[in-house]
Design a protein around this motif. Structure first.
Motif, PDB file in Angstrom:
ATOM      1  N   SER A 149      -0.163  -0.407   0.354  1.00 55.39           N
ATOM      2  CA  SER A 149      -1.626  -0.237   1.000  1.00 55.39           C
ATOM      3  C   SER A 149      -1.791   1.080   1.368  1.00 55.39           C
ATOM      4  N   ARG A 150      -0.625   1.998   1.199  1.00 55.05           N
ATOM      5  CA  ARG A 150      -0.565   3.235   1.727  1.00 55.05           C
ATOM      6  C   ARG A 150      -1.449   4.333   0.824  1.00 55.05           C
ATOM      7  N   LYS A 151      -2.808   4.877   1.315  1.00 58.35           N
ATOM      8  CA  LYS A 151      -3.543   5.759   0.496  1.00 58.35           C
ATOM      9  C   LYS A 151      -3.519   6.849   1.272  1.00 58.35           C
ATOM     10  N   GLN A 152      -3.688   8.227   0.475  1.00 59.99           N
ATOM     11  CA  GLN A 152      -3.989   9.517   1.408  1.00 59.99           C
ATOM     12  C   GLN A 152      -4.973   9.342   2.132  1.00 59.99           C
ATOM     13  N   TYR A 161       1.248  13.463   1.634  1.00 59.41           N
ATOM     14  CA  TYR A 161       0.889  12.131   1.139  1.00 59.41           C
ATOM     15  C   TYR A 161       2.506  11.561   0.491  1.00 59.41           C
ATOM     16  N   GLN A 190       1.846   4.807  -7.182  1.00 62.67           N
ATOM     17  CA  GLN A 190       1.116   4.651  -6.243  1.00 62.67           C
ATOM     18  C   GLN A 190       0.414   6.117  -5.702  1.00 62.67           C
ATOM     19  N   GLU A 193      -2.870   6.837  -8.104  1.00 65.30           N
ATOM     20  CA  GLU A 193      -3.818   5.828  -7.935  1.00 65.30           C
ATOM     21  C   GLU A 193      -4.461   5.781  -6.701  1.00 65.30           C
ATOM     22  N   HIS A 194      -3.749   6.517  -5.612  1.00 68.11           N
ATOM     23  CA  HIS A 194      -4.518   6.467  -4.232  1.00 68.11           C
ATOM     24  C   HIS A 194      -4.669   7.838  -3.870  1.00 68.11           C
ATOM     25  N   VAL A 195      -4.807   8.903  -4.483  1.00 69.56           N
ATOM     26  CA  VAL A 195      -5.145  10.344  -3.933  1.00 69.56           C
ATOM     27  C   VAL A 195      -6.624  10.282  -3.760  1.00 69.56           C
ATOM     28  N   ASN A 196      -7.183  10.969  -2.863  1.00 66.22           N
ATOM     29  CA  ASN A 196      -8.514  11.301  -2.449  1.00 66.22           C
ATOM     30  C   ASN A 196      -9.568  11.386  -3.336  1.00 66.22           C
ATOM     31  N   SER A 198     -11.154  11.774  -6.350  1.00 68.42           N
ATOM     32  CA  SER A 198     -11.448  11.035  -7.742  1.00 68.42           C
ATOM     33  C   SER A 198     -11.238  11.699  -9.122  1.00 68.42           C
ATOM     34  N   CYS A 201      -7.823  12.237  -9.539  1.00 65.14           N
ATOM     35  CA  CYS A 201      -7.120  10.820  -9.992  1.00 65.14           C
ATOM     36  C   CYS A 201      -7.398  10.628 -11.224  1.00 65.14           C
TER      37      CYS A 201
END
Length: 261
Positions: A149-152, A161, A190, A193-196, A198, A201
């Motif tokens: 669940s950890r996102k930037q 991050y 991970q 997938e979850h860098v801010n 887009s 990404c």
């Protein structure tokens, strides 16, 4: 009386004359031999050379932090530090155990102090006890949930991050060793997938699809380079250019590896 006074005057004149003669002889000798020989080292005159000056460097001892249990640094951080300090001091097993006990405080020290002597004097047993008590405060499932669940975060750099993800994965592996064999791939995916950003990404996903063997650190390096130099322009050409730069870098890195082998 007068004769005695005259004899004293003659003696003074003789002494002055002798003194002037000695000064002249000394000046003549120095002019022939040169000024350097006049001040030569007495040891060199008899064929002995003084040893060269040497600087002796004495390294400072590594400072080991104190472990208190549930407060302060984690048990794994302390284990790394205490093992490095022990290696630097070249301690034997019994001295290692005493060194560890000297760097414990609070409940952690009490736990070891009230153990049997055989355990107190065994450094491996001390580390095993501390890891068992303080090594995993969360369950394996809870740690997995925290990781996936950890996102930037807003304002968090790509490097920060990546460090957060690596720290979470480290806790998972400490809690359940050998359960996650592909840890680097999970951290990399991970991260991708979850860098801010887009656009970043999309670029990273495309890069990983084209080169699936990239490591987490390689992907992060390309992401930071893209962020600093290759942001896409309004007409969309920047993205293609950025991807080309990343692929060229990866291909060149692979070629260098092949040439080295």
């Amino acid at each position: 009386m007068a004769s005695e006074l005259e004899e004293l005057r003659d003696l003074v004149r003789q002494l002055k004359a002798d003194n002037e003669r000695l000064l002249q002889e000394q000046a003549a000798v120095q002019s022939v031999e040169g000024p350097s020989n006049a001040r030569s080292d007495p040891l060199e005159l008899v064929g002995i050379r003084a040893p060269p000056e040497r600087l002796l460097y004495i390294p400072r001892e590594r400072k080991c932090p104190v472990y208190r249990g549930r407060t302060g640094i984690s048990v794994e951080e302390w284990v790394d530090e205490v093992q490095a300090s022990i290696r630097a001091r070249h301690l034997g097993p019994l001295d290692q155990a005493y060194f560890m006990l000297d760097h414990l405080e609070g409940e952690a020290k009490d736990e070891i102090k009230y153990r049997p002597r055989a355990e107190r004097e065994d450094p491996h047993k001390i580390l095993s006890i501390l890891r068992e008590l303080y090594g995993c405060s969360k369950s394996y499932v809870a740690l997995q949930e925290s990781f996936f669940s950890r996102k930037q975060l807003d304002g968090e750099s790509l490097q920060e991050y990546s460090h957060a993800l690596l720290a979470l994965m480290d806790r998972i592996q400490n809690c359940a060793p050998n359960v996650v064999p592909n840890a680097d791939v999970l951290v990399r995916d991970q991260f991708v997938e979850h860098v801010n950003d887009s656009a970043l990404c999309r670029e990273l996903k495309r890069l990983v699809r084209l080169t699936p063997t990239l490591s987490m650190l390689q992907v992060r390096t390309e992401a930071i380079r893209w962020e600093q130099e290759g942001r896409p322009s309004d007409n969309g050409r920047g993205a293609a250019s950025s991807l080309g730069i990343m692929l060229e870098s990866v291909i060149m890195s692979g070629l260098r590896g092949v040439l080295v082998e």
